[in-house]
Write an enzyme that holds these catalytic residues in place. Structure first.
Site, PDB file in Angstrom:
ATOM      1  CG  ASP A  21      -0.182  -0.016   2.531  1.00 37.50           C
ATOM      2  OD1 ASP A  21       0.979  -0.454   2.569  1.00 37.50           O
ATOM      3  OD2 ASP A  21      -0.762   0.418   3.552  1.00 37.50           O
ATOM      4  CG  ASP A  25       6.858   1.113   6.034  1.00 32.99           C
ATOM      5  OD1 ASP A  25       5.960   1.800   5.525  1.00 32.99           O
ATOM      6  OD2 ASP A  25       6.642   0.236   6.883  1.00 32.99           O
ATOM      7  CG  HIS A 254       7.089  -1.250  10.379  1.00 35.77           C
ATOM      8  ND1 HIS A 254       7.152  -1.752  11.658  1.00 35.77           N
ATOM      9  CD2 HIS A 254       6.823   0.080  10.506  1.00 35.77           C
ATOM     10  CE1 HIS A 254       6.932  -0.782  12.530  1.00 35.77           C
ATOM     11  NE2 HIS A 254       6.725   0.332  11.850  1.00 35.77           N
TER      12      HIS A 254
END
Length: 321
Positions: A21, A25, A254
């Site tokens: 999305d 990150d 992440h």
């Protein structure tokens, strides 16, 4: 022209699709995947998440272009399965990339493939089967829709790595839930209730991988178009972390860690555990053990609980810009 991989002859590359999305990150994850010699990135699928889906599509295309790659991008889900999604731009900016690209323009979408991301995922899972690793760094909506459309893919795909969840640590949108699963808890719970082989890379490990101001300064000093752009949008991410998580000495990587686990599972230690995701109330999105799962149901879920952060960070910086 696709990026050149310096893989030794005879070595087998990991065939990977990244479903994301495209926030900050996620963009770092794209760069890391494209430059990793161990990975053959077949394609990128996107959904809503850190920004509306037109933005996440545009962002992914921009990153791929700057990387000098011809990897295709496919647009998927526009909203969660059952909930509505609002955007505040707090962490990733209203455009998903630290407000560096502004609003989507018509020309950003003219070459958007007609094939939906869900259909692309199904097609490639049938084509590559157990050879394919699917890394999901956004909500699990695209994968949930793919399973609903063709449940056979559960037994075909080689491995799924999902960046999301928090088993032994507090969430990052509230004390319970991590953002990707909180955005669409119904999709996350649906996927975990299937027997698809999935490894959760959650806050338990990603918070131990921190990018610092000094790292971003090093990118900027390189002076390339790619390194300066990455430095610009990542600085927004760092600034947001300073406000929201001042106790951390940087911003968590992440999504790049999920890429790392996709190409080399030894970056983390995992435990097998049946998971479910709460879908209602203030704790919607929380990952907990499913104590009532039938014992006859094969366990194919692994939860990351420890990370070799130093080795991962060394590999990440070697392959990012």
């Amino acid at each position: 022209m696709a990026s050149i991989k310096n893989k030794q002859d005879g070595d087998k590359m990991v065939k990977m699709i990244l479903d994301c999305d495209t926030g900050i990150d996620d963009a770092l994850a794209i760069g890391y995947a494209v430059h990793s010699p161990e990975i053959e990135l077949l394609g990128i699928t996107v959904c809503y998440g850190m920004a509306p889906v037109d933005y996440t599509y545009r962002n992914a295309k921009k990153i791929v272009q700057l990387l000098g790659s011809d990897i295709g991008v496919w647009k998927g889900a526009e909203k969660p399965l059952l909930l509505e999604k609002e955007y505040n731009g707090l962490i990733h900016g209203m455009d998903g990339l630290g407000n560096t690209l502004g609003n989507v323009q018509p020309e950003d979408l003219v070459d958007c493939p007609s094939l939906h991301a869900v259909d692309y995922l199904i097609e490639k899972i049938y084509e590559y089967k157990e050879e394919l690793t699917l890394v999901v760094t956004g909500p699990l909506t695209n994968l949930a829709l793919a399973i609903k459309k063709d449940p056979n893919i559960i037994n075909l795909v080689g491995k799924v790595v999902s960046m999301g969840g928090a088993l032994t640590t507090p969430g990052n949108v509230n004390r319970y839930a991590e953002a990707n699963y909180a955005i669409d808890p119904h999709a996350a719970n649906y996927v975990y209730k299937t027997n698809i082989p999935i490894t959760m890379v959650g806050l338990d490990v990603t918070r131990k991988t921190l990018l610092t101001t000094e790292d971003v300064a090093n990118w900027k000093q390189k002076g390339t178009e790619l390194s300066c752009f990455f430095a610009e949008f990542t600085q927004y991410y760092l600034d947001a972390y300073k406000k929201i998580h001042p106790y951390l000495k940087g911003c968590a990587l992440h999504d790049p860690l999920a890429i790392a686990v996709g190409k080399d599972p030894s970056f983390v230690q995992t435990i097998p555990i049946h998971l479910e995701v709460e879908v209602e109330g203030v704790s919607a999105g929380r990952t907990i053990e499913d104590l009532y799962r039938e014992e006859s149901n094969p366990l194919q879920t692994e939860v990351s609980i420890k990370v070799d952060a130093e080795r991962f960070m060394e590999d990440f910086y070697k392959n990012i810009v």
